[in-house]
Design an enzyme around this catalytic site. Structure first.
Site, short mmCIF file in Angstrom:
data_model
loop_
_atom_site.label_atom_id
_atom_site.label_comp_id
_atom_site.label_asym_id
_atom_site.label_seq_id
_atom_site.Cartn_x
_atom_site.Cartn_y
_atom_site.Cartn_z
CG HIS A 52 -3.97 -19.28 20.47
ND1 HIS A 52 -3.18 -17.99 21.00
CD2 HIS A 52 -5.31 -18.74 20.78
CE1 HIS A 52 -3.91 -17.28 21.02
NE2 HIS A 52 -5.44 -17.53 21.16
CG HIS A 97 -8.03 -15.13 13.00
ND1 HIS A 97 -9.41 -15.32 13.35
CD2 HIS A 97 -7.52 -14.48 14.19
CE1 HIS A 97 -9.74 -14.70 14.34
NE2 HIS A 97 -8.51 -14.17 14.84
#
Length: 189
Positions: A126, A42
């Protein structure tokens, strides 16, 4: 409960990244890293930490408004990087300005709900792939990720995720993630 707001990648994006990570796991020293699994991949937008359940109704309402004020946008997994010698991550390309805006709105929603948040920092998109020790050289993995280009998908929702920390004591076990709410981006029809 430990909560964070996130954008979840599409199934196609996860499958493409999983294939790339299989190649990374074949590199020398890869068995020394603690790899995250595709089921937990995620983009964290706002980490809230421990949240009292009594705050949940207000938080849900504020996250819903944040999502509805943010239009859907394109994103793709792209390249990667590292945070020192500690974390290896996959990056993103596409609607990064929109992703940052959604992160700022999710952070503001948490703060306005009364959740004590860490100091606000500029958002860096990220997706964590692995964690290493202080002596781990992640540069070969980053070099391999430089060539990675995922398929574009449309980010269509904001997700509130509960992080259940490992309790078994089994080495390498990671947290389990559970979706506790999600809201479509853009105006509801």
């Amino acid at each position: 409960m430990r909560l964070f707001a996130a954008v979840l990648p599409s199934r196609v994006a996860v499958d493409e990244l999983a294939a790339a990570v299989d190649g990374l796991r074949a590199l020398p020293g890869a068995d020394e890293l603690r790899w995250t699994g595709p089921e937990g991949w995620h983009f964290t937008l706002a980490f809230m930490g421990e949240v009292d359940e009594r705050v949940l109704p207000e938080l849900r309402g504020r996250l819903a408004r944040a999502a509805h004020r943010t239009p859907s946008f394109p994103l793709r997994l792209h390249g990667g990087g590292r945070f020192g010698r500690r974390a290896l991550w996959a990056g993103a390309a596409g609607g990064l300005d929109e992703l940052r805006l959604l992160a700022e709105r999710a952070d503001a929603a948490a703060r306005r709900s009364g959740i004590l948040m860490d100091e606000h920092r500029r958002y860096q998109a990220h997706l964590t792939l692995a964690r290493g020790r202080a002596d781990t050289d992640l540069r070969p993995y980053v070099a391999e990720l430089e060539r990675f280009e995922g398929t574009r998908w449309q980010v269509a929702e904001l997700t509130l995720v509960r992080s259940n920390l490992p309790r078994s004591g089994v080495a390498g076990e990671g947290p389990r993630y559970e979706t506790v709410g999600s809201w479509p981006l853009g105006r509801a029809s």
